[in-house]
Design an enzyme around this catalytic site. Structure first.
Site, short mmCIF file in Angstrom:
data_model
loop_
_atom_site.label_atom_id
_atom_site.label_comp_id
_atom_site.label_asym_id
_atom_site.label_seq_id
_atom_site.Cartn_x
_atom_site.Cartn_y
_atom_site.Cartn_z
N TYR A 160 -28.42 3.66 -54.13
CA TYR A 160 -28.23 2.29 -53.66
C TYR A 160 -26.78 1.85 -53.88
CZ TYR A 160 -29.15 -2.77 -53.27
OH TYR A 160 -29.13 -4.10 -52.90
N LYS A 164 -23.84 0.97 -51.11
CA LYS A 164 -23.21 -0.36 -51.09
C LYS A 164 -21.69 -0.24 -51.30
CE LYS A 164 -26.92 -2.84 -50.39
NZ LYS A 164 -27.10 -3.56 -49.11
N ILE A 193 -31.29 -11.79 -56.61
CA ILE A 193 -31.78 -12.86 -55.74
C ILE A 193 -33.30 -12.74 -55.63
CG2 ILE A 193 -31.57 -13.96 -53.48
CD1 ILE A 193 -28.90 -13.85 -55.03
P1 NAP Z 1 -35.95 -7.87 -48.23
O1 NAP Z 1 -36.60 -9.17 -48.50
O2 NAP Z 1 -36.67 -6.61 -48.50
O3 NAP Z 1 -35.44 -7.88 -46.69
C1 NAP Z 1 -34.84 -6.75 -46.13
C2 NAP Z 1 -35.26 -6.68 -44.67
O4 NAP Z 1 -34.58 -5.55 -44.07
C3 NAP Z 1 -36.76 -6.44 -44.51
O5 NAP Z 1 -37.31 -7.29 -43.52
C4 NAP Z 1 -36.81 -4.98 -44.08
O6 NAP Z 1 -37.92 -4.68 -43.28
C5 NAP Z 1 -35.54 -4.87 -43.29
N1 NAP Z 1 -35.20 -3.46 -43.06
C6 NAP Z 1 -35.37 -2.41 -43.90
N2 NAP Z 1 -35.00 -1.27 -43.29
C7 NAP Z 1 -34.58 -1.61 -42.05
C8 NAP Z 1 -34.12 -0.86 -40.94
N3 NAP Z 1 -34.01 0.47 -40.97
N4 NAP Z 1 -33.79 -1.53 -39.80
C9 NAP Z 1 -33.90 -2.87 -39.73
N5 NAP Z 1 -34.36 -3.63 -40.75
C10 NAP Z 1 -34.71 -3.00 -41.88
O7 NAP Z 1 -34.58 -7.74 -49.03
P2 NAP Z 1 -33.47 -8.82 -49.49
O8 NAP Z 1 -33.57 -8.95 -50.95
O9 NAP Z 1 -33.49 -10.02 -48.62
O10 NAP Z 1 -32.16 -7.96 -49.22
C11 NAP Z 1 -31.35 -8.14 -48.06
C12 NAP Z 1 -30.04 -7.42 -48.28
O11 NAP Z 1 -29.37 -7.95 -49.43
C13 NAP Z 1 -30.18 -5.91 -48.53
O12 NAP Z 1 -29.12 -5.23 -47.88
C14 NAP Z 1 -30.05 -5.80 -50.04
O13 NAP Z 1 -29.59 -4.54 -50.44
C15 NAP Z 1 -29.04 -6.89 -50.31
N6 NAP Z 1 -29.06 -7.39 -51.69
C16 NAP Z 1 -30.18 -7.97 -52.20
C17 NAP Z 1 -30.17 -8.43 -53.52
C18 NAP Z 1 -31.36 -9.08 -54.16
O14 NAP Z 1 -31.31 -9.31 -55.40
N7 NAP Z 1 -32.41 -9.41 -53.42
C19 NAP Z 1 -29.00 -8.30 -54.29
C20 NAP Z 1 -27.88 -7.69 -53.73
C21 NAP Z 1 -27.92 -7.25 -52.41
P3 NAP Z 1 -39.22 -4.00 -43.97
O15 NAP Z 1 -39.77 -5.06 -44.89
O16 NAP Z 1 -40.11 -3.67 -42.82
O17 NAP Z 1 -38.72 -2.79 -44.72
#
Ligand code: NAP
Length: 258
Positions: A160, A164, A193
């Site tokens: 991961y 990133k 988050i």
């Molecule tokens: P989330 O709620 O799991 O949302 C991610 C979305 O991306 C889901 O709807 C997922 O669909 C979709 N996705 C996964 N694989 C995909 C693909 N191949 N093509 C198109 N869509 C796809 O996650 P989140 O926490 O909002 O995270 C969003 C972004 O922020 C990510 O890049 C994550 O790494 C980054 N981030 C998050 C955090 C945190 O603490 N939450 C911190 C730092 C960075 P499915 O559900 O069908 O897989």
């Protein structure tokens, strides 16, 4: 410069990962700021639900089922947005997956899947969006989603964090290459988050983990998807017109790198 610089009426945005968490909040906020938002996600019904909610709230939105690991699908989704609105001004490349495994247990399949979604998917999205913005001739703003994982080591986060870190390098490199077209490219690196991704990461212990993560932050709490969406809005807007190649860290102060 007044606060009108945050106004985005007449512009078109593509948000990947728009079905859930940060992507969904970002799509909603960009719509509130006036953009026509194209909501794309592997979860097609989820993307449609986000678009329907935006439309019900008086905004403009379209939904696209999209696997960002498929370059052809990305190209077609960008083309569909340009066909619908005649332009593409903003890309928020939010789609991503979490994966955790110790280095000594990490195999090729782990590595390839995480790099495919979290790096190649962002690369394809940036390439296709930048081509459309260059063809449009009106500049644009690309916002990628990195992570606090780029600033530190943490057990299990090899794949991961590496993906990133590659996103950060993509962001900086692309910023140097498309700036002359008036296209800005910046990354957001959120801390912890509260989203379905983090809930899945700590099954059964979400509340306790969030409390511990919150206590570790100077602001005393974990983040909400809207905290990150506001960072994306800033970078997408003309308020950030002299900002490119940067990393913005909505993390409650938990890390403060130079
Ligand atoms: P989330 O709620 O799991 O949302 C991610 C979305 O991306 C889901 O709807 C997922 O669909 C979709 N996705 C996964 N694989 C995909 C693909 N191949 N093509 C198109 N869509 C796809 O996650 P989140 O926490 O909002 O995270 C969003 C972004 O922020 C990510 O890049 C994550 O790494 C980054 N981030 C998050 C955090 C945190 O603490 N939450 C911190 C730092 C960075 P499915 O559900 O069908 O897989």
């Amino acid at each position: 410069m007044g606060i009108g610089v945050y106004e985005l009426t007449g512009r078109t945005a593509l948000v990947t990962g728009a079905a859930s968490g940060i992507g969904r909040a970002t799509a909603a906020l960009l719509a509130q700021a006036g953009t026509s938002v194209h909501c794309a996600d592997l979860d097609g019904p989820g993307a449609r639900a986000t678009a329907e909610r935006i439309t019900a709230d008086g905004g403009a939105a379209h939904a696209h089922p999209l696997d960002v690991t498929d370059r052809e699908q990305v190209r077609e989704t960008v083309a569909a947005a340009v066909r619908a609105d005649g332009r593409l001004d903003i890309l928020a490349a939010v789609a991503g997956i979490m994966h955790s495994s110790p280095v000594l247990e990490t195999d090729d399949a782990d590595l390839e899947r995480v790099l495919a979604v979290n790096f190649k998917g962002v690369l394809y999205s940036c390439q296709e969006a930048a081509r459309a913005m260059i063809a449009g001739g009106a500049g644009g703003s690309i916002v990628t989603m990195a992570s606090g994982a780029v600033d530190t080591g943490a057990p299990g986060l090899l794949c991961y964090g590496a993906a990133k870190a590659a996103v950060v390098q993509l962001t900086r490199t692309l910023a140097t290459e498309v700036g002359r077209h008036g296209i800005r490219v910046n990354a957001v690196a959120p801390g912890w988050i509260r989203t379905p991704m983090t809930a899945r990461r700590t099954p059964g212990a979400q509340h306790g983990t969030e409390q511990a993560m919150g206590r570790a932050a100077p602001l005393g709490r974990v983040g909400e998807p809207e905290d990150v969406a506001h960072s994306v809005l800033y970078l997408a807007s003309d308020a950030a017109s002299f900002t490119t190649g940067q990393i913005l860290r909505p993390n409650g102060g938990v890390a403060m790198p130079w």
